[in-house]
Design a protein around this motif. Structure first.
Motif, PDB file in Angstrom:
ATOM      1  N   GLU A 192       2.789 -85.278  60.438  1.00  0.00           N
ATOM      2  CA  GLU A 192       1.590 -84.582  60.895  1.00  0.00           C
ATOM      3  C   GLU A 192       1.711 -84.248  62.381  1.00  0.00           C
ATOM      4  O   GLU A 192       1.986 -85.113  63.195  1.00  0.00           O
ATOM      5  CB  GLU A 192       0.369 -85.481  60.647  1.00  0.00           C
ATOM      6  CG  GLU A 192      -0.945 -84.762  60.735  1.00  0.00           C
ATOM      7  CD  GLU A 192      -1.141 -83.733  59.643  1.00  0.00           C
ATOM      8  OE1 GLU A 192      -1.870 -82.765  59.879  1.00  0.00           O
ATOM      9  OE2 GLU A 192      -0.551 -83.880  58.558  1.00  0.00           O
ATOM     10  N   VAL A 193       1.528 -83.010  62.715  1.00  0.00           N
ATOM     11  CA  VAL A 193       1.602 -82.565  64.101  1.00  0.00           C
ATOM     12  C   VAL A 193       0.181 -82.300  64.569  1.00  0.00           C
ATOM     13  O   VAL A 193      -0.484 -81.410  64.062  1.00  0.00           O
ATOM     14  CB  VAL A 193       2.454 -81.283  64.235  1.00  0.00           C
ATOM     15  CG1 VAL A 193       2.486 -80.805  65.672  1.00  0.00           C
ATOM     16  CG2 VAL A 193       3.850 -81.522  63.725  1.00  0.00           C
ATOM     17  N   GLU A 194      -0.271 -83.108  65.512  1.00  0.00           N
ATOM     18  CA  GLU A 194      -1.625 -82.890  66.013  1.00  0.00           C
ATOM     19  C   GLU A 194      -1.649 -81.629  66.864  1.00  0.00           C
ATOM     20  O   GLU A 194      -0.643 -81.214  67.424  1.00  0.00           O
ATOM     21  CB  GLU A 194      -2.118 -84.095  66.815  1.00  0.00           C
ATOM     22  CG  GLU A 194      -1.392 -84.327  68.106  1.00  0.00           C
ATOM     23  CD  GLU A 194      -0.171 -85.215  67.984  1.00  0.00           C
ATOM     24  OE1 GLU A 194       0.406 -85.530  69.034  1.00  0.00           O
ATOM     25  OE2 GLU A 194       0.215 -85.579  66.869  1.00  0.00           O
ATOM     26  N   SER A 195      -2.794 -81.027  66.929  1.00  0.00           N
ATOM     27  CA  SER A 195      -2.942 -79.816  67.730  1.00  0.00           C
ATOM     28  C   SER A 195      -2.737 -80.154  69.196  1.00  0.00           C
ATOM     29  O   SER A 195      -3.355 -81.060  69.733  1.00  0.00           O
ATOM     30  CB  SER A 195      -4.333 -79.235  67.501  1.00  0.00           C
ATOM     31  OG  SER A 195      -4.473 -78.059  68.245  1.00  0.00           O
ATOM     32  N   ARG A 196      -1.868 -79.453  69.854  1.00  0.00           N
ATOM     33  CA  ARG A 196      -1.543 -79.714  71.254  1.00  0.00           C
ATOM     34  C   ARG A 196      -2.429 -78.854  72.154  1.00  0.00           C
ATOM     35  O   ARG A 196      -2.711 -77.700  71.841  1.00  0.00           O
ATOM     36  CB  ARG A 196      -0.092 -79.377  71.533  1.00  0.00           C
ATOM     37  CG  ARG A 196       0.872 -80.096  70.622  1.00  0.00           C
ATOM     38  CD  ARG A 196       1.559 -81.206  71.365  1.00  0.00           C
ATOM     39  NE  ARG A 196       2.635 -81.726  70.561  1.00  0.00           N
ATOM     40  CZ  ARG A 196       2.602 -82.907  69.995  1.00  0.00           C
ATOM     41  NH1 ARG A 196       1.553 -83.668  70.120  1.00  0.00           N
ATOM     42  NH2 ARG A 196       3.615 -83.335  69.291  1.00  0.00           N
ATOM     43  N   ASP A 197      -2.806 -79.420  73.269  1.00  0.00           N
ATOM     44  CA  ASP A 197      -3.493 -78.612  74.265  1.00  0.00           C
ATOM     45  C   ASP A 197      -2.474 -78.139  75.297  1.00  0.00           C
ATOM     46  O   ASP A 197      -1.397 -78.711  75.437  1.00  0.00           O
ATOM     47  CB  ASP A 197      -4.640 -79.379  74.918  1.00  0.00           C
ATOM     48  CG  ASP A 197      -4.165 -80.624  75.650  1.00  0.00           C
ATOM     49  OD1 ASP A 197      -3.123 -81.183  75.253  1.00  0.00           O
ATOM     50  OD2 ASP A 197      -4.837 -81.042  76.605  1.00  0.00           O
ATOM     51  N   LEU A 198      -2.837 -77.081  75.983  1.00  0.00           N
ATOM     52  CA  LEU A 198      -1.908 -76.479  76.945  1.00  0.00           C
ATOM     53  C   LEU A 198      -1.571 -77.445  78.074  1.00  0.00           C
ATOM     54  O   LEU A 198      -0.441 -77.463  78.559  1.00  0.00           O
ATOM     55  CB  LEU A 198      -2.513 -75.186  77.507  1.00  0.00           C
ATOM     56  CG  LEU A 198      -1.629 -74.371  78.431  1.00  0.00           C
ATOM     57  CD1 LEU A 198      -0.359 -73.940  77.720  1.00  0.00           C
ATOM     58  CD2 LEU A 198      -2.380 -73.173  78.946  1.00  0.00           C
ATOM     59  N   GLY A 199      -2.519 -78.277  78.478  1.00  0.00           N
ATOM     60  CA  GLY A 199      -2.284 -79.215  79.575  1.00  0.00           C
ATOM     61  C   GLY A 199      -1.165 -80.199  79.295  1.00  0.00           C
ATOM     62  O   GLY A 199      -0.425 -80.589  80.203  1.00  0.00           O
ATOM     63  N   SER A 200      -1.010 -80.614  78.041  1.00  0.00           N
ATOM     64  CA  SER A 200       0.058 -81.563  77.722  1.00  0.00           C
ATOM     65  C   SER A 200       1.426 -80.886  77.691  1.00  0.00           C
ATOM     66  O   SER A 200       2.453 -81.550  77.825  1.00  0.00           O
ATOM     67  CB  SER A 200      -0.214 -82.255  76.387  1.00  0.00           C
ATOM     68  OG  SER A 200      -0.159 -81.326  75.318  1.00  0.00           O
ATOM     69  N   TYR A 201       1.455 -79.568  77.512  1.00  0.00           N
ATOM     70  CA  TYR A 201       2.726 -78.853  77.443  1.00  0.00           C
ATOM     71  C   TYR A 201       3.154 -78.239  78.781  1.00  0.00           C
ATOM     72  O   TYR A 201       4.279 -77.777  78.910  1.00  0.00           O
ATOM     73  CB  TYR A 201       2.658 -77.749  76.375  1.00  0.00           C
ATOM     74  CG  TYR A 201       3.480 -78.069  75.144  1.00  0.00           C
ATOM     75  CD1 TYR A 201       3.208 -79.198  74.391  1.00  0.00           C
ATOM     76  CD2 TYR A 201       4.531 -77.264  74.752  1.00  0.00           C
ATOM     77  CE1 TYR A 201       3.956 -79.504  73.272  1.00  0.00           C
ATOM     78  CE2 TYR A 201       5.279 -77.558  73.640  1.00  0.00           C
ATOM     79  CZ  TYR A 201       4.990 -78.685  72.912  1.00  0.00           C
ATOM     80  OH  TYR A 201       5.738 -78.993  71.810  1.00  0.00           O
ATOM     81  N   VAL A 202       2.266 -78.210  79.783  1.00  0.00           N
ATOM     82  CA  VAL A 202       2.611 -77.585  81.067  1.00  0.00           C
ATOM     83  C   VAL A 202       3.844 -78.219  81.716  1.00  0.00           C
ATOM     84  O   VAL A 202       4.738 -77.493  82.177  1.00  0.00           O
ATOM     85  CB  VAL A 202       1.393 -77.577  82.017  1.00  0.00           C
ATOM     86  CG1 VAL A 202       1.808 -77.244  83.441  1.00  0.00           C
ATOM     87  CG2 VAL A 202       0.367 -76.581  81.532  1.00  0.00           C
ATOM     88  N   PRO A 203       3.971 -79.562  81.782  1.00  0.00           N
ATOM     89  CA  PRO A 203       5.205 -80.114  82.368  1.00  0.00           C
ATOM     90  C   PRO A 203       6.467 -79.703  81.604  1.00  0.00           C
ATOM     91  O   PRO A 203       7.499 -79.408  82.218  1.00  0.00           O
ATOM     92  CB  PRO A 203       5.001 -81.628  82.301  1.00  0.00           C
ATOM     93  CG  PRO A 203       3.541 -81.821  82.190  1.00  0.00           C
ATOM     94  CD  PRO A 203       3.017 -80.631  81.467  1.00  0.00           C
ATOM     95  N   LEU A 204       6.380 -79.629  80.284  1.00  0.00           N
ATOM     96  CA  LEU A 204       7.532 -79.198  79.494  1.00  0.00           C
ATOM     97  C   LEU A 204       7.830 -77.717  79.729  1.00  0.00           C
ATOM     98  O   LEU A 204       8.993 -77.313  79.758  1.00  0.00           O
ATOM     99  CB  LEU A 204       7.265 -79.447  78.015  1.00  0.00           C
ATOM    100  CG  LEU A 204       7.054 -80.911  77.622  1.00  0.00           C
ATOM    101  CD1 LEU A 204       6.660 -81.019  76.167  1.00  0.00           C
ATOM    102  CD2 LEU A 204       8.294 -81.717  77.912  1.00  0.00           C
ATOM    103  N   MET A 205       6.778 -76.934  79.917  1.00  0.00           N
ATOM    104  CA  MET A 205       6.978 -75.514  80.194  1.00  0.00           C
ATOM    105  C   MET A 205       7.607 -75.311  81.574  1.00  0.00           C
ATOM    106  O   MET A 205       8.485 -74.457  81.737  1.00  0.00           O
ATOM    107  CB  MET A 205       5.649 -74.769  80.088  1.00  0.00           C
ATOM    108  CG  MET A 205       5.098 -74.724  78.686  1.00  0.00           C
ATOM    109  SD  MET A 205       3.416 -74.118  78.653  1.00  0.00           S
ATOM    110  CE  MET A 205       3.686 -72.482  78.060  1.00  0.00           C
TER     111      MET A 205
END
Length: 143
Positions: A61-74
């Protein structure tokens, strides 16, 4: 004694080339950020990719990600892609104004980035984990 005066365009040329290089890097960074954002939208916001596990999407199950959690990866992906473009020779003066050669360097650099980013995500175990569909969508968005 007469001195030979250096023409003004000879002094300005290196500064102009330097400014063009900085403008190219800033432009590339903005376009790469847009490509990474489009990959995030494609994976998590568009609804085209199911959130639950399928045979082609992430297992479990992949929970819905928010943009804030992906900004460092981006940001990490952006820096890695700009370094990859530099390694591939995009920012060499001979490639900047030749669009066919630059397009081939961008394609080569993006493919190398795709492999590196996926390999680093497996080795370093980022939190949150990087979606493979996000990386492929981002590579498509960057191209």
């Amino acid at each position: 004694m007469t001195s030979v005066k250096t023409p003004s365009y000879a002094v300005r040329r290196p500064i102009r080339a330097e400014r063009m290089l900085v403008a190219a890097i800033i432009g590339d960074a903005l376009m790469v950020a847009a490509g990474l954002g489009s990959g995030f939208w494609l994976r998590f916001r568009s609804g085209w990719v199911p959130v639950q596990a399928t045979w082609w999407a992430s297992g479990g199950e992949v929970e819905s990600r928010d943009l804030g959690s992906y900004v460092p990866l981006m940001l990490f992906g952006l820096a890695l892609l700009l370094v990859t473009y530099g390694w591939a020779g995009l920012y060499v003066a001979g490639n900047l104004l030749r669009w066919r050669r630059a397009a081939m360097v961008v394609a080569k650099g993006t493919f190398v980035w795709l492999v590196l980013y996926l390999a680093m995500s497996l080795v370093l175990k980022f939190s949150p984990p990087i979606s493979r569909i996000y990386v492929v969508g981002s590579a498509a968005g960057v191209m």
